[in-house]
Design an enzyme around this catalytic site. Sequence first.
Site, PDB file in Angstrom:
ATOM      1  N   LYS A  53       3.208  17.522  -8.873  1.00  0.00           N
ATOM      2  CA  LYS A  53       2.510  16.229  -8.835  1.00  0.00           C
ATOM      3  C   LYS A  53       1.667  16.088 -10.094  1.00  0.00           C
ATOM      4  O   LYS A  53       1.121  17.093 -10.592  1.00  0.00           O
ATOM      5  CB  LYS A  53       1.637  16.202  -7.575  1.00  0.00           C
ATOM      6  CG  LYS A  53       0.969  14.868  -7.265  1.00  0.00           C
ATOM      7  CD  LYS A  53       0.203  14.945  -5.939  1.00  0.00           C
ATOM      8  CE  LYS A  53      -0.482  13.650  -5.565  1.00  0.00           C
ATOM      9  NZ  LYS A  53      -1.180  13.728  -4.261  1.00  0.00           N
TER      10      LYS A  53
ATOM     11  N   SER B 158      -0.062   9.936  -1.044  1.00  0.00           N
ATOM     12  CA  SER B 158      -0.026   9.646  -2.449  1.00  0.00           C
ATOM     13  C   SER B 158       1.016  10.458  -3.237  1.00  0.00           C
ATOM     14  O   SER B 158       1.371  10.075  -4.352  1.00  0.00           O
ATOM     15  CB  SER B 158      -1.404   9.910  -3.059  1.00  0.00           C
ATOM     16  OG  SER B 158      -1.732  11.279  -2.965  1.00  0.00           O
TER      17      SER B 158
ATOM     18  N   SER C  51      -1.620  13.237   2.164  1.00  0.00           N
ATOM     19  CA  SER C  51      -0.758  12.911   1.020  1.00  0.00           C
ATOM     20  C   SER C  51       0.448  13.806   0.799  1.00  0.00           C
ATOM     21  O   SER C  51       1.305  13.476  -0.013  1.00  0.00           O
ATOM     22  CB  SER C  51      -1.576  12.892  -0.263  1.00  0.00           C
ATOM     23  OG  SER C  51      -2.206  11.655  -0.380  1.00  0.00           O
TER      24      SER C  51
HETATM   25  N1  GLN Z   1      -3.662   8.229   2.271  1.00  0.00           N
HETATM   26  C1  GLN Z   1      -4.913   8.889   2.227  1.00  0.00           C
HETATM   27  C2  GLN Z   1      -5.854   8.166   1.297  1.00  0.00           C
HETATM   28  O1  GLN Z   1      -5.503   7.175   0.816  1.00  0.00           O
HETATM   29  C3  GLN Z   1      -4.721  10.325   1.861  1.00  0.00           C
HETATM   30  C4  GLN Z   1      -4.772  10.610   0.408  1.00  0.00           C
HETATM   31  C5  GLN Z   1      -4.553  12.041   0.079  1.00  0.00           C
HETATM   32  O2  GLN Z   1      -4.294  12.882   0.943  1.00  0.00           O
HETATM   33  N2  GLN Z   1      -4.712  12.363  -1.180  1.00  0.00           N
HETATM   34  O3  GLN Z   1      -6.931   8.589   1.081  1.00  0.00           O
END
Ligand code: GLN
Length: 472
Positions: free
Chosen positions: A80, A155, A179
Amino acid sequence: MKLLNELTIKEARELLDKGEITSRKLTEACLDQIKSLDGALHAFIEVFENDALEAADKSDIRRAEGNTLGKLDGIPLAIKDNMLLQGKPCSAGSKILRGYVAAYDSTAVRKLIEAGAVILGRTNMDEFAMGSSTEHSAYGPTKHPRDIERVPGGSSGGSAVAVAANMCLGALGSDTGGSIRQPASLCGVVGLKPTYGRVSRYGLMAMASSLDQIGPFAKSSEDAAMILETIQGQDPSDQTTSDAEAFKPAWDSLKGKKIGLPKQAWKAGGIEERVSEKTEEALAKLKAAGAELVEIDLPYADEALAVYYILMPCEVSANLSRFDGMRYGLRKIGLPLFDTYAQSRAEGFGDEVMRRILLGTFALSSGYIDAYYVRAKKVQTLIRQAYEKAFKEVDLIATPTTPTTAFKLGEKLNDPVAMYLEDVFTVSINVAGVPAVSMPCEDDGGMPVGLQLIGQWFKEDELLGAAKLLES
Ligand code: GLN
């Protein structure tokens, strides 16, 4: 017969060891797949073609000389775009880091390289890991491999798609509130968030430091285990890493194991019918494998989302204050000096990042900190205790990973609350610090569905053991 890029890590490793394939061929197969599909899917922000081929050749030489490094020697993986790889740009999906080149390696990526893995490139993500669809990337969205009108989740959407579309054999993502697990669920691959403290966060661009954790995306639970074995461990550069006993895979039977089904999750409204059907089928398999399924009470399910969306932005507002136009990436010169900070940030950050910085700054400000941050910290303790109590009764907990399957691009983009609701079943795991894995339910060719298995602190062995039974 599978194509090389379709192999699991385990299969590829066996063929490499037998001398039937080379890392070069494996890496080329992945690079070809990226070339043919990534124009449409946009899983990668950058592909390191030459470096990858060079690393593959070196691996082949080592293997020929009998000097193979770790379990991942010669295996092409993706990372990532929020973990540093020295000498390579790293953007966290943000415009503010345009032009930034990593000055050192993140520990997790360094461990992959030391194990001989071939790093194919950096994958697309929501800006600074904030989002559930990868639409908040400054470099444009990633598309779902089964329907390019749909999102892959986020994400870490790029890593999920790279694995699901066989552009690599496995990938790293980061998980602060879901994410890794949510995009894994939406794309039909395995995604594991380890226990907080299992994997070093050194060199991972911080979103919410008390919740962030790096983990693997893979095509099987055994592959996920191999990646976790490689990247885990205490790190002097990250004081939150634990000295807990190292993770070793143990593929025990589920016989006599109790799996708790929190009624707060299974009876929650808003779960898509396909998600209920598929996850219940998966539960039936666990039962057939000898597990005992019991309904449990896991309070504070709703509060967890609220707690997360207070604690996370508070940490975001502090962590992202370092991006001021002075030290990294984009700079918009203004006068007086303050305007340089303000203009660089206004130009460099996207709307979602800005929203969270504002929310966090507000929740931490004098007069509000007790009502928001301090109170959320107290509820965090209650959530942790609720898990402790549940784990006195059961060995594992299961929920759907997400309430819906992959949604349409744009569908939730202008409705932050709808987007945040994607995380209802994933955030409490980060708030409590326990490990959890999203396992793909039986594939019928439609939109994938994930079952989330939640384990006890540092018991990833039990967690992945159950995951493997579900696969077989
Ligand atoms: N979808 C969650 C957020 O928007 C999780 C993000 C993540 O785990 N980095 O914060």
